[in-house]
Scaffold this motif. Structure first.
Motif, PDB file in Angstrom:
ATOM      1  N   ALA A 206       8.173  14.093   2.947  1.00  0.00           N
ATOM      2  CA  ALA A 206       7.335  15.180   2.426  1.00  0.00           C
ATOM      3  C   ALA A 206       7.625  16.471   3.184  1.00  0.00           C
ATOM      4  N   VAL A 207       7.611  17.596   2.442  1.00  0.00           N
ATOM      5  CA  VAL A 207       7.848  18.906   3.063  1.00  0.00           C
ATOM      6  C   VAL A 207       6.726  19.903   2.766  1.00  0.00           C
ATOM      7  N   ARG A 208       5.690  19.445   2.039  1.00  0.00           N
ATOM      8  CA  ARG A 208       4.577  20.338   1.705  1.00  0.00           C
ATOM      9  C   ARG A 208       3.271  19.621   2.032  1.00  0.00           C
ATOM     10  N   SER A 222       2.357  18.824  11.295  1.00  0.00           N
ATOM     11  CA  SER A 222       3.803  18.755  11.545  1.00  0.00           C
ATOM     12  C   SER A 222       4.570  19.605  10.540  1.00  0.00           C
ATOM     13  N   ILE A 223       4.165  19.550   9.278  1.00  0.00           N
ATOM     14  CA  ILE A 223       4.823  20.357   8.251  1.00  0.00           C
ATOM     15  C   ILE A 223       4.553  21.828   8.496  1.00  0.00           C
ATOM     16  N   ARG A 224       3.339  22.169   8.862  1.00  0.00           N
ATOM     17  CA  ARG A 224       3.014  23.568   9.126  1.00  0.00           C
ATOM     18  C   ARG A 224       3.832  24.109  10.302  1.00  0.00           C
ATOM     19  N   GLU A 225       4.268  23.220  11.178  1.00  0.00           N
ATOM     20  CA  GLU A 225       5.088  23.625  12.321  1.00  0.00           C
ATOM     21  C   GLU A 225       6.581  23.571  12.017  1.00  0.00           C
ATOM     22  N   GLY A 226       6.933  23.323  10.743  1.00  0.00           N
ATOM     23  CA  GLY A 226       8.331  23.382  10.337  1.00  0.00           C
ATOM     24  C   GLY A 226       9.081  22.065  10.316  1.00  0.00           C
ATOM     25  N   GLU A 227       8.358  20.945  10.487  1.00  0.00           N
ATOM     26  CA  GLU A 227       9.001  19.639  10.467  1.00  0.00           C
ATOM     27  C   GLU A 227       8.780  18.942   9.125  1.00  0.00           C
ATOM     28  N   MET A 228       9.593  17.928   8.850  1.00  0.00           N
ATOM     29  CA  MET A 228       9.389  17.054   7.710  1.00  0.00           C
ATOM     30  C   MET A 228       8.629  15.809   8.173  1.00  0.00           C
ATOM     31  N   VAL A 229       7.981  15.141   7.235  1.00  0.00           N
ATOM     32  CA  VAL A 229       7.247  13.916   7.551  1.00  0.00           C
ATOM     33  C   VAL A 229       7.838  12.777   6.720  1.00  0.00           C
ATOM     34  N   TYR A 259       1.589   1.841   6.948  1.00  0.00           N
ATOM     35  CA  TYR A 259       2.844   2.580   6.891  1.00  0.00           C
ATOM     36  C   TYR A 259       3.240   3.022   8.298  1.00  0.00           C
ATOM     37  N   THR A 260       4.519   3.366   8.429  1.00  0.00           N
ATOM     38  CA  THR A 260       5.043   3.958   9.658  1.00  0.00           C
ATOM     39  C   THR A 260       5.358   5.416   9.366  1.00  0.00           C
ATOM     40  N   MET A 261       5.004   6.313  10.276  1.00  0.00           N
ATOM     41  CA  MET A 261       5.265   7.738  10.077  1.00  0.00           C
ATOM     42  C   MET A 261       6.167   8.274  11.179  1.00  0.00           C
ATOM     43  N   LEU A 262       7.196   9.028  10.777  1.00  0.00           N
ATOM     44  CA  LEU A 262       8.081   9.711  11.705  1.00  0.00           C
ATOM     45  C   LEU A 262       8.148  11.177  11.295  1.00  0.00           C
ATOM     46  N   THR A 263       8.285  12.071  12.264  1.00  0.00           N
ATOM     47  CA  THR A 263       8.391  13.499  11.949  1.00  0.00           C
ATOM     48  C   THR A 263       9.579  14.103  12.672  1.00  0.00           C
ATOM     49  N   GLY A 264      10.199  15.110  12.035  1.00  0.00           N
ATOM     50  CA  GLY A 264      11.328  15.773  12.667  1.00  0.00           C
ATOM     51  C   GLY A 264      11.902  16.868  11.797  1.00  0.00           C
ATOM     52  N   SER A 265      12.799  17.654  12.364  1.00  0.00           N
ATOM     53  CA  SER A 265      13.420  18.758  11.626  1.00  0.00           C
ATOM     54  C   SER A 265      14.709  18.344  10.930  1.00  0.00           C
ATOM     55  N   GLU A 266      15.274  17.196  11.334  1.00  0.00           N
ATOM     56  CA  GLU A 266      16.469  16.677  10.667  1.00  0.00           C
ATOM     57  C   GLU A 266      16.358  15.162  10.571  1.00  0.00           C
ATOM     58  N   PHE A 291      21.869   9.730   3.454  1.00  0.00           N
ATOM     59  CA  PHE A 291      20.991  10.734   2.870  1.00  0.00           C
ATOM     60  C   PHE A 291      20.513  11.669   3.983  1.00  0.00           C
ATOM     61  N   HIS A 292      20.923  12.931   3.859  1.00  0.00           N
ATOM     62  CA  HIS A 292      20.670  13.909   4.908  1.00  0.00           C
ATOM     63  C   HIS A 292      19.563  14.861   4.439  1.00  0.00           C
ATOM     64  N   PHE A 293      18.411  14.814   5.104  1.00  0.00           N
ATOM     65  CA  PHE A 293      17.269  15.660   4.775  1.00  0.00           C
ATOM     66  C   PHE A 293      17.174  16.816   5.766  1.00  0.00           C
ATOM     67  N   LYS A 294      16.851  17.990   5.247  1.00  0.00           N
ATOM     68  CA  LYS A 294      16.557  19.114   6.130  1.00  0.00           C
ATOM     69  C   LYS A 294      15.607  20.078   5.447  1.00  0.00           C
ATOM     70  N   MET A 295      14.951  20.906   6.258  1.00  0.00           N
ATOM     71  CA  MET A 295      14.023  21.914   5.758  1.00  0.00           C
ATOM     72  C   MET A 295      14.750  23.242   5.642  1.00  0.00           C
TER      73      MET A 295
END
Length: 312
Positions: A206-208, A222-229, A259-266, A291-295
């Motif tokens: 998620a990015v929003r 985490s998203i408000r700080e620029g990370e993905m969840v 569920y397991t949750m991880l957060t990061g910018s990449e 699969f490469h995710f980024k914001m």
């Protein structure tokens, strides 16, 4: 992400409106007609109605090249996502007229759900830079996922064809898919350089924040700080996955248990298969592993209400 709103000088005053009349509920037809009556004949407005074989991203990009100052996406999140991909990284204004079933992107920006009111917001022209996500070069607005949710979308299309588009049929498609189809995936997940070896039937990025708040999920800050969840569904078979889906719909999920949750910018996800079906913003297609995710920070110039809520 700054919540600053500004009115930027457009390339021109001309507006291109890309319409997907097939989006959303049949009950919204009257509002759609009223919106089109208001738009048609408006000076400087060009209307393009989508056809099933239309490359909406290419058409939006052509609108940018043709000098339109504003390009409007009138449809659901999938339609808006396609238009956004054509506007990505430009200063062209994106207008949003929500015609979909859930309209998460529009709702996250405080854009009215009534099409005529949304059109009035577009004419006012107040803008904000908005961040979006990317997976293997594909832009997405709300979320992208691998595994079980892509299967849900396949089931959903069949249910929509029979019963029509609505939130009720959308939720039923989740229950039906989770109760009949299950496959645990072997995943190697790298988040900001840290590697995790996990088995899960679904990886959901998620990015929003709006959609997370809608279902009572953590990760908003985490998203408000620029990370993905990244959310990973538990293993344990069809019944366990179905129960987790029902908990999500009822806002009763518990972290580490459901569920397991991880957060990061990449985020990089490997599934040890050459291609897999990927879902994003209600759409789906085959993509190549890994699969490469980024914001994409501040990627879009979106027209929002003057007093819109702060969003990333």
């Amino acid at each position: 992400m700054s919540s600053h709103i500004e009115t930027l000088p457009p390339q021109s005053d001309d507006i291109l409106v890309i319409v997907n009349a097939g989006s959303g509920k049949k009950s919204g037809a009257e509002k759609h007609v009223a919106m089109m009556d208001r738009i048609e004949g408006h000076k400087g407005v060009t209307i393009k109605r989508m056809s099933p074989n239309m490359d909406i991203t290419e058409f939006a990009a052509r609108g940018v090249a043709d000098g339109f100052g504003t390009i409007v996406a009138a449809g659901g999140d999938g339609t808006i996502s396609g238009v956004c991909a054509g506007l990505s990284g430009t200063d062209v204004k994106l207008g949003v007229v929500p015609l979909g079933t859930f309209n998460f992107f529009a709702r996250s920006l405080g854009i009215p759900q009534d099409p005529c009111e949304a059109w009035d917001i577009i004419l006012a022209g107040h803008c904000r830079r908005v961040s979006i996500g990317e997976i293997n070069g594909k832009r997405f607005l709300n979320n992208a996922s691998i595994g079980a949710y892509a299967t849900v979308l396949q089931v959903r299309e069949n249910i929509y064809e029979r019963w029509g588009r609505s939130r009720l049929t959308a939720y039923w498609s989740v229950i039906k898919a989770m109760s009949t189809r299950y496959r645990s995936l072997r995943l190697r997940i790298t988040v900001d350089g840290t590697v995790h070896e996990i088995r899960s039937p679904m990886a959901f990025v998620a990015v929003r924040p709006y959609q997370l708040e809608e279902y009572g999920l953590p990760g908003v800050q985490s998203i408000r700080e620029g990370e993905m969840v990244l959310y990973l569904a538990p293993t344990g078979g069809r019944l366990n996955l179905l129960l987790t889906a029902l908990k999500v719909l009822n806002r009763k999920v518990q972290q580490d248990k459901d569920y397991t949750m991880l957060t990061g910018s990449e985020i990089i996800i490997e599934t040890f298969r050459r291609k897999r079906l990927v879902a994003w913003d209600g759409e789906r297609s085959q993509m190549s592993d890994p699969f490469h995710f980024k914001m994409l920070k501040d990627d879009l110039n979106v027209i929002v209400p003057a007093r819109a809520m702060p969003v990333p």
